[in-house]
Design a protein around this motif. Structure first.
Motif, PDB file in Angstrom:
ATOM      1  N   ILE A   1      -0.289  -0.455  -5.155  1.00 34.57           N
ATOM      2  CA  ILE A   1       0.141  -1.701  -4.532  1.00 34.57           C
ATOM      3  C   ILE A   1      -0.701  -1.989  -3.293  1.00 34.57           C
ATOM      4  CG2 ILE A   1       2.033  -2.792  -3.255  1.00 34.57           C
ATOM      5  CD1 ILE A   1       3.956  -1.546  -5.247  1.00 34.57           C
ATOM      6  N   LEU A   2      -0.943  -0.968  -2.469  1.00 30.35           N
ATOM      7  CA  LEU A   2      -1.767  -1.144  -1.273  1.00 30.35           C
ATOM      8  C   LEU A   2      -3.184  -1.559  -1.637  1.00 30.35           C
ATOM      9  CD1 LEU A   2      -0.660   1.888   0.928  1.00 30.35           C
ATOM     10  CD2 LEU A   2      -0.128  -0.519   1.294  1.00 30.35           C
ATOM     11  N   HIS A   3      -3.678  -1.030  -2.741  1.00 29.37           N
ATOM     12  CA  HIS A   3      -5.043  -1.328  -3.177  1.00 29.37           C
ATOM     13  C   HIS A   3      -5.220  -2.819  -3.449  1.00 29.37           C
ATOM     14  CE1 HIS A   3      -8.928  -0.611  -5.166  1.00 29.37           C
ATOM     15  NE2 HIS A   3      -8.514  -1.445  -6.096  1.00 29.37           N
ATOM     16  N   HIS A   4      -4.181  -3.449  -3.991  1.00 23.51           N
ATOM     17  CA  HIS A   4      -4.281  -4.853  -4.388  1.00 23.51           C
ATOM     18  C   HIS A   4      -3.619  -5.813  -3.410  1.00 23.51           C
ATOM     19  CE1 HIS A   4      -6.039  -3.821  -8.245  1.00 23.51           C
ATOM     20  NE2 HIS A   4      -5.082  -2.939  -8.436  1.00 23.51           N
ATOM     21  N   CYS A   5      -3.024  -5.296  -2.362  1.00 21.65           N
ATOM     22  CA  CYS A   5      -2.259  -6.124  -1.436  1.00 21.65           C
ATOM     23  C   CYS A   5      -3.007  -6.277  -0.117  1.00 21.65           C
ATOM     24  CB  CYS A   5      -0.883  -5.483  -1.206  1.00 21.65           C
ATOM     25  SG  CYS A   5       0.266  -6.550  -0.343  1.00 21.65           S
ATOM     26  N   GLU A   6      -2.991  -7.458   0.469  1.00 20.66           N
ATOM     27  CA  GLU A   6      -3.729  -7.723   1.699  1.00 20.66           C
ATOM     28  C   GLU A   6      -2.817  -7.980   2.889  1.00 20.66           C
ATOM     29  OE1 GLU A   6      -6.790 -10.624   1.138  1.00 20.66           O
ATOM     30  OE2 GLU A   6      -7.621  -9.608  -0.626  1.00 20.66           O
ATOM     31  N   CYS A   7      -1.619  -7.432   2.835  1.00 22.33           N
ATOM     32  CA  CYS A   7      -0.702  -7.523   3.971  1.00 22.33           C
ATOM     33  C   CYS A   7       0.090  -6.217   4.036  1.00 22.33           C
ATOM     34  CB  CYS A   7       0.241  -8.721   3.824  1.00 22.33           C
ATOM     35  SG  CYS A   7       1.392  -8.604   2.429  1.00 22.33           S
ATOM     36  N   PRO A   8       0.765  -5.933   5.152  1.00 23.36           N
ATOM     37  CA  PRO A   8       1.595  -4.731   5.220  1.00 23.36           C
ATOM     38  C   PRO A   8       2.686  -4.729   4.149  1.00 23.36           C
ATOM     39  CG  PRO A   8       1.220  -5.611   7.410  1.00 23.36           C
ATOM     40  CD  PRO A   8       0.693  -6.639   6.454  1.00 23.36           C
TER      41      PRO A   8
ATOM     42  N   LEU B   1      10.759 -16.866   2.068  1.00 27.06           N
ATOM     43  CA  LEU B   1      10.696 -15.785   1.081  1.00 27.06           C
ATOM     44  C   LEU B   1      10.107 -16.289  -0.226  1.00 27.06           C
ATOM     45  CD1 LEU B   1      11.428 -12.846   0.433  1.00 27.06           C
ATOM     46  CD2 LEU B   1      13.697 -13.644  -0.246  1.00 27.06           C
ATOM     47  N   TYR B   2       9.056 -15.598  -0.689  1.00 23.67           N
ATOM     48  CA  TYR B   2       8.413 -15.959  -1.962  1.00 23.67           C
ATOM     49  C   TYR B   2       8.609 -14.816  -2.948  1.00 23.67           C
ATOM     50  CZ  TYR B   2       4.963 -17.942  -5.160  1.00 23.67           C
ATOM     51  OH  TYR B   2       4.353 -18.492  -6.255  1.00 23.67           O
ATOM     52  N   GLY B   3       9.392 -15.070  -4.003  1.00 24.32           N
ATOM     53  CA  GLY B   3       9.693 -14.037  -4.994  1.00 24.32           C
ATOM     54  C   GLY B   3       8.708 -14.047  -6.146  1.00 24.32           C
ATOM     55  N   ILE B   4       8.211 -12.868  -6.524  1.00 24.75           N
ATOM     56  CA  ILE B   4       7.331 -12.710  -7.687  1.00 24.75           C
ATOM     57  C   ILE B   4       8.073 -11.862  -8.708  1.00 24.75           C
ATOM     58  CG2 ILE B   4       5.113 -11.835  -8.531  1.00 24.75           C
ATOM     59  CD1 ILE B   4       3.940 -12.301  -5.782  1.00 24.75           C
ATOM     60  N   PHE B   5       8.364 -12.445  -9.879  1.00 29.38           N
ATOM     61  CA  PHE B   5       9.143 -11.767 -10.916  1.00 29.38           C
ATOM     62  C   PHE B   5       8.247 -11.442 -12.105  1.00 29.38           C
ATOM     63  CE2 PHE B   5      12.121 -14.070  -8.374  1.00 29.38           C
ATOM     64  CZ  PHE B   5      13.193 -13.199  -8.258  1.00 29.38           C
TER      65      PHE B   5
ATOM     66  N   TYR C   1       4.050 -10.076   5.276  1.00 21.93           N
ATOM     67  CA  TYR C   1       4.266  -8.747   4.707  1.00 21.93           C
ATOM     68  C   TYR C   1       4.983  -8.853   3.361  1.00 21.93           C
ATOM     69  CZ  TYR C   1       8.856  -9.242   7.102  1.00 21.93           C
ATOM     70  OH  TYR C   1      10.066  -9.689   7.556  1.00 21.93           O
ATOM     71  N   LEU C   2       4.928  -7.768   2.617  1.00 25.21           N
ATOM     72  CA  LEU C   2       5.534  -7.663   1.289  1.00 25.21           C
ATOM     73  C   LEU C   2       6.700  -6.688   1.343  1.00 25.21           C
ATOM     74  CD1 LEU C   2       5.474  -7.775  -1.940  1.00 25.21           C
ATOM     75  CD2 LEU C   2       3.875  -5.870  -1.785  1.00 25.21           C
ATOM     76  N   VAL C   3       7.814  -7.050   0.702  1.00 25.56           N
ATOM     77  CA  VAL C   3       8.956  -6.146   0.575  1.00 25.56           C
ATOM     78  C   VAL C   3       9.124  -5.801  -0.899  1.00 25.56           C
ATOM     79  CG1 VAL C   3      11.437  -5.851   0.896  1.00 25.56           C
ATOM     80  CG2 VAL C   3      10.114  -7.106   2.599  1.00 25.56           C
ATOM     81  N   VAL C   4       9.225  -4.513  -1.185  1.00 19.75           N
ATOM     82  CA  VAL C   4       9.361  -4.050  -2.566  1.00 19.75           C
ATOM     83  C   VAL C   4      10.402  -2.933  -2.611  1.00 19.75           C
ATOM     84  CG1 VAL C   4       7.500  -2.355  -2.348  1.00 19.75           C
ATOM     85  CG2 VAL C   4       8.035  -3.288  -4.593  1.00 19.75           C
TER      86      VAL C   4
ATOM     87  N   GLY D   1       0.887 -17.515 -16.615  1.00 21.46           N
ATOM     88  CA  GLY D   1      -0.201 -18.448 -16.363  1.00 21.46           C
ATOM     89  C   GLY D   1      -1.225 -17.988 -15.333  1.00 21.46           C
ATOM     90  N   GLU D   2      -1.020 -16.820 -14.753  1.00 19.24           N
ATOM     91  CA  GLU D   2      -1.974 -16.329 -13.766  1.00 19.24           C
ATOM     92  C   GLU D   2      -1.990 -14.800 -13.807  1.00 19.24           C
ATOM     93  OE1 GLU D   2      -3.207 -17.036  -9.085  1.00 19.24           O
ATOM     94  OE2 GLU D   2      -1.390 -17.926  -9.905  1.00 19.24           O
ATOM     95  N   ALA D   3      -3.173 -14.209 -13.642  1.00 18.37           N
ATOM     96  CA  ALA D   3      -3.282 -12.748 -13.635  1.00 18.37           C
ATOM     97  C   ALA D   3      -2.475 -12.175 -12.484  1.00 18.37           C
ATOM     98  CB  ALA D   3      -4.750 -12.338 -13.511  1.00 18.37           C
ATOM     99  N   PRO D   4      -1.578 -11.201 -12.744  1.00 18.86           N
ATOM    100  CA  PRO D   4      -0.710 -10.664 -11.692  1.00 18.86           C
ATOM    101  C   PRO D   4      -1.457 -10.114 -10.477  1.00 18.86           C
ATOM    102  CG  PRO D   4       0.068  -9.971 -13.833  1.00 18.86           C
ATOM    103  CD  PRO D   4      -1.256 -10.635 -14.055  1.00 18.86           C
ATOM    104  N   LEU D   5      -2.586  -9.420 -10.717  1.00 14.52           N
ATOM    105  CA  LEU D   5      -3.321  -8.852  -9.585  1.00 14.52           C
ATOM    106  C   LEU D   5      -3.930  -9.939  -8.709  1.00 14.52           C
ATOM    107  CD1 LEU D   5      -5.112  -5.772 -11.174  1.00 14.52           C
ATOM    108  CD2 LEU D   5      -2.910  -5.900 -10.027  1.00 14.52           C
ATOM    109  N   LEU D   6      -4.436 -10.987  -9.342  1.00 17.66           N
ATOM    110  CA  LEU D   6      -4.961 -12.111  -8.575  1.00 17.66           C
ATOM    111  C   LEU D   6      -3.849 -12.790  -7.788  1.00 17.66           C
ATOM    112  CD1 LEU D   6      -7.534 -13.908 -10.931  1.00 17.66           C
ATOM    113  CD2 LEU D   6      -8.001 -12.726  -8.789  1.00 17.66           C
ATOM    114  N   LYS D   7      -2.699 -12.927  -8.446  1.00 15.08           N
ATOM    115  CA  LYS D   7      -1.561 -13.574  -7.794  1.00 15.08           C
ATOM    116  C   LYS D   7      -1.101 -12.764  -6.580  1.00 15.08           C
ATOM    117  CE  LYS D   7       1.663 -16.725  -7.578  1.00 15.08           C
ATOM    118  NZ  LYS D   7       1.312 -18.127  -7.242  1.00 15.08           N
ATOM    119  N   LEU D   8      -0.973 -11.455  -6.763  1.00 17.85           N
ATOM    120  CA  LEU D   8      -0.549 -10.601  -5.655  1.00 17.85           C
ATOM    121  C   LEU D   8      -1.551 -10.662  -4.508  1.00 17.85           C
ATOM    122  CD1 LEU D   8       1.306  -8.466  -4.407  1.00 17.85           C
ATOM    123  CD2 LEU D   8       0.007  -6.725  -5.646  1.00 17.85           C
ATOM    124  N   ARG D   9      -2.829 -10.575  -4.827  1.00 18.01           N
ATOM    125  CA  ARG D   9      -3.857 -10.579  -3.786  1.00 18.01           C
ATOM    126  C   ARG D   9      -3.891 -11.917  -3.053  1.00 18.01           C
ATOM    127  NH1 ARG D   9      -9.160  -7.592  -5.358  1.00 18.01           N
ATOM    128  NH2 ARG D   9      -7.643  -5.927  -5.108  1.00 18.01           N
TER     129      ARG D   9
END
Length: 273
Positions: free
Chosen positions: A132-139, A32-36, A107-110, A91-99
C-alpha cells in the motif's frame, strides 16, 4: 478541511476504520472519499506491478455487493454529517486510482482486516502495508476493528529524515491528537548512519508541536521487548516513518512493527517520503 481516503473491501464498511474517521470528523470536519473494491481483488491488485492492470468484469452478485456497500457508506456519512464521495472500482486501474487520489489527499485510512486476507505471496500483514505504501502518495493510518480512540501518542524515532518527517506530518494532519500525551521511543537513534540523536534539535522541534511530550526518549534493548511494551499501552496510536515507496521501509521490516500489526489492537500512522 482535510481530504481523507478510505479503502474498503467492497462488501461492508469496516466499522473500526469508519469509527476512527467519524471521531476525527467530529473534532474537525473532513471530506471523505471511499474506494470500494471486491474482497477477492485487494491482495490481487496490490501484487500487480503494472499500474494499468484492470479489474476483471464483476458478476451480478459482486456488483450488488459493491452498490450496497457504497450506499451503506453514504448513509453512514450523511448520518454523521461527513462530506463524502465514493468510487466502486470500475473503469479505472486500481493502482492508478489509488496513486492519483492519494496524491491529492491528506491521508488514507484503511482497516486491519485487509491485511488478514489469505494470499500466497502476501503472507504477513507488513507485506500488505508495504504494498500500500509503495502505491500511495500520502500518509497511511491503519485501524483495527476493536480499539479505543487514542489519548496517547507513541512515536517510533530513529533520528532519520523519515522519522522526523513522520513526527511532523502526524502533528500537521492530526493536531487534536498531537495535543495528547506523547512518548518518543528510540528505535535506533544512536545509529551513526542517521547522524545520532540530537536532543537539542529534537526538543526545539517538538516543544512547539507536542506540548505534552515526555522529554525522555525511551530506549528498549530488543525488538521483542519494544513490541511487547508498545502493545501493552492502552488507548494509544503508533507513529512511524518509512523510507520511501520504491522499496519496503526499514521500519516496516522490523519485527516490532510486525508484532503490532499482528496484535491488531492499536492504530498505526505511517508517513513516507
Amino acid at each position: 478541511m482535510m481530504k481523507v481516503l478510505f479503502i474498503s473491501d467492497g462488501v461492508d464498511v469496516e466499522q473500526g476504520a469508519f469509527e476512527f474517521i467519524k471521531e476525527i470528523n467530529r473534532r474537525s470536519p473532513v471530506f471523505l472519499y471511499g474506494i470500494f473494491l471486491p474482497k477477492r481483488s485487494l491482495g490481487y491488485w496490490l501484487l500487480r506491478a503494472g499500474s494499468f492492470f484492470l479489474l476483471p468484469p464483476y458478476n451480478f452478485q459482486t456488483e450488488e455487493k459493491l452498490i450496497a456497500a457504497a450506499c451503506r457508506f453514504s448513509d453512514l456519512c450523511r448520518e454523521h454529517h461527513i462530506n463524502h464521495s465514493s468510487y466502486s472500482g470500475r473503469g479505472e486501474a486500481p493502482l492508478l486510482k489509488l496513486r492519483r487520489e492519494s496524491r491529492y489527499a491528506d491521508y488514507l485510512v484503511v482497516s486491519y482486516t485487509i491485511f488478514q486476507q489469505k494470499n500466497k505471496k502476501l503472507r504477513k500483514p507488513r507485506q500488505y502495508l508495504s504494498r500500500i505504501l509503495h502505491h500511495c502518495e500520502c500518509p497511511v493510518i491503519v485501524v483495527p476493528d476493536q480499539f479505543v480512540f487514542p489519548s496517547k501518542n507513541i512515536i517510533a524515532f530513529d533520528a532519520s529524515a523519515s522519522s522526523v518527517y513522520a513526527l511532523k506530518q502526524f502533528f500537521y494532519l492530526l493536531p487534536d491528537l498531537g495535543a495528547n500525551s506523547t512518548i518518543l521511543v528510540n528505535v535506533g537513534a544512536n545509529n551513526n548512519k542517521n547522524g545520532g540523536l540530537n536532543k537539542t534539535n529534537l526538543e526545539s522541534l517538538t516543544i512547539n508541536h507536542y506540548h505534552s511530550l515526555d522529554p525522555t526518549c525511551l530506549r528498549l534493548n530488543t525488538a521483542n521487548e519494544l513490541s511487547e511494551w508498545v502493545v501493552s499501552q492502552q488507548a494509544a496510536i503508533l507513529v512511524a516513518g518509512a523510507c520511501g515507496r520504491s522499496r519496503a521501509s526499514q521500519l516496516i521490516k522490523r519485527s516490532f512493527l510486525s508484532g503490532i500489526l499482528k496484535d491488531k489492537r492499536m492504530p498505526l500512522f505511517v508517513a513516507h517520503r
